[in-house]
Design an enzyme around this catalytic site. Structure first.
Site, mmCIF file in Angstrom:
data_model
loop_
_atom_site.group_PDB
_atom_site.id
_atom_site.type_symbol
_atom_site.label_atom_id
_atom_site.label_comp_id
_atom_site.label_asym_id
_atom_site.label_seq_id
_atom_site.Cartn_x
_atom_site.Cartn_y
_atom_site.Cartn_z
ATOM 1 N N ASP A 1 -30.792 12.010 -7.588
ATOM 2 C CA ASP A 1 -29.863 12.168 -6.460
ATOM 3 C C ASP A 1 -30.628 12.287 -5.141
ATOM 4 O O ASP A 1 -30.210 11.744 -4.116
ATOM 5 C CB ASP A 1 -28.995 13.409 -6.669
ATOM 6 N N GLY B 1 -38.969 8.022 -12.991
ATOM 7 C CA GLY B 1 -39.553 9.362 -13.103
ATOM 8 C C GLY B 1 -40.990 9.379 -12.597
ATOM 9 O O GLY B 1 -41.280 8.873 -11.511
ATOM 10 N N GLY C 1 -42.713 6.339 -11.012
ATOM 11 C CA GLY C 1 -42.365 5.817 -9.687
ATOM 12 C C GLY C 1 -41.110 4.964 -9.703
ATOM 13 O O GLY C 1 -40.153 5.251 -10.414
ATOM 14 N N ALA D 1 -22.221 15.343 -4.570
ATOM 15 C CA ALA D 1 -22.585 16.449 -3.681
ATOM 16 C C ALA D 1 -24.103 16.532 -3.522
ATOM 17 O O ALA D 1 -24.610 16.774 -2.415
ATOM 18 C CB ALA D 1 -22.031 17.758 -4.235
ATOM 19 N N GLY E 1 -23.395 18.190 -9.061
ATOM 20 C CA GLY E 1 -22.545 16.993 -9.011
ATOM 21 C C GLY E 1 -23.322 15.912 -8.297
ATOM 22 O O GLY E 1 -23.895 16.147 -7.225
HETATM 23 O O1 RIB Z 1 -27.757 14.348 -11.276
HETATM 24 C C1 RIB Z 1 -27.676 15.701 -11.578
HETATM 25 C C2 RIB Z 1 -26.235 16.132 -11.640
HETATM 26 O O2 RIB Z 1 -25.607 15.506 -12.726
HETATM 27 C C3 RIB Z 1 -26.035 17.603 -11.861
HETATM 28 O O3 RIB Z 1 -26.017 18.348 -10.668
HETATM 29 C C4 RIB Z 1 -24.743 17.665 -12.641
HETATM 30 O O4 RIB Z 1 -23.675 18.219 -11.941
HETATM 31 C C5 RIB Z 1 -24.442 16.224 -13.054
HETATM 32 O O5 RIB Z 1 -23.433 15.697 -12.312
#
Ligand code: RIB
Length: 289
Positions: free
Chosen positions: A236, A206, A209, A44, A41
């Site tokens: 993330d 990616g 950079g 998270a 997610g």
């Molecule tokens: O950015 C990656 C995430 O995108 C994954 O962990 C998946 O859950 C989606 O939300």
């Protein structure tokens, strides 16, 4: 160094990851190589990235009243993330992501589940955490009205906020303006902003950079040539690390460089959160050049 307080408002998913050499076309069945379920997610993941780099992180989100919900909250707690503002929603499944890993890249289908219930009203109940934050992180796997309300709240209380517009979703111009930084990948940038100049944009590219604007000039930080196991969660990691660095007062170029290095390290292990580095690992990697 005072530990920065970062609040993430966003999604919590269980990632169902299938590794395969061959991606099936419509109507085809293929044999895959491996399957794992791992926590994910975008919300998270960004929370975990920031916590591993030393921030005091609070997660605002919702999971279902199912077994995945137990596992997802447990995972965040083990990562030293404050989970008091993660709620269980009755009769609702936890968010899911179906991920196909092939040729060092991913294809993802998300099912929102409880993430859809991260409503404006829920934010109203949990907003005390936002008001205590040094930085807020938002992504687009929760309802649009919650994203808009979070931005309004941050603007009103002068709290800086990074908006990671993933997956891409249009917002009104006046709402985008409330963000401190906007961090699309190249596809999202093209979809949402075309070739428009916007000094708030920090675009992740990616292996190429990152590009961003500092002192009115377009700047680039180059990518790294690293061995890739799984790129899921690299964006993330970038966002979590960027929030930590900016909250600690790094100037923009240094913050982007730090976040770019963290993202490069994150692809070395399977799972969105699997390869997210510690502070020491990022510092050492940067020292080696
Ligand atoms: O950015 C990656 C995430 O995108 C994954 O962990 C998946 O859950 C989606 O939300």
């Amino acid at each position: 160094m005072i530990q920065p307080k970062i609040t993430v408002v966003g999604s919590i998913n269980m990632d169902l990851v299938t590794e395969t050499d061959v991606v099936p076309v419509q109507g085809e069945t293929v044999k895959g190589m491996k399957f794992q379920s791992v926590p994910g997610g975008k919300g998270a993941n960004q929370a975990v990235a920031a916590a591993r780099l030393g921030a005091d992180v609070t997660m605002i989100g919702r999971v279902g009243d199912d077994q995945f919900g137990d596992e997802l909250i447990d995972n965040l707690r083990k990562q030293n993330i404050q989970v008091e503002n993660i709620d269980r929603v009755a009769d609702t499944p936890s968010g899911l992501a179906n991920i196909i890993l092939s040729e060092q890249d991913n294809r993802i289908i998300i099912i929102a589940g409880a993430n859809e219930k991260v409503t404006k009203d829920y934010l109203e109940q949990t907003k005390a955490a936002i008001l205590e934050s040094d930085y807020v992180l938002l992504q687009f796997e929760i309802p649009k009205e919650t994203i808009e309300y979070s931005l309004e709240l941050c603007e009103k209380h002068d709290i800086p906020v990074i908006v990671n517009p993933a997956p891409a979703m249009e917002l009104d111009k006046a709402i985008w303006e409330k963000a401190t930084y906007i961090t699309p990948n190249e596809t999202e940038r093209q979809q949402l902003f075309g070739n428009q100049y916007n000094a708030k944009l920090i675009t992740t590219k990616g292996k190429q950079g990152v590009s961003f604007v500092e002192a009115g000039k377009e700047q680039e930080v180059g990518g790294y040539n690293v061995d890739v196991v799984d790129t899921t969660g690299a964006g993330d990691t970038f966002n979590g690390a960027l929030a930590v660095a900016l909250a600690e007062g790094y100037p923009l170029t240094k913050a982007v460089t730090f976040a770019n290095a963290a993202a490069a390290l994150s692809v070395s292990k399977l799972g969105a959160q699997g390869g997210m580095p510690t502070r020491e690992q990022v510092e050492q990697f940067l020292q080696k050049g």
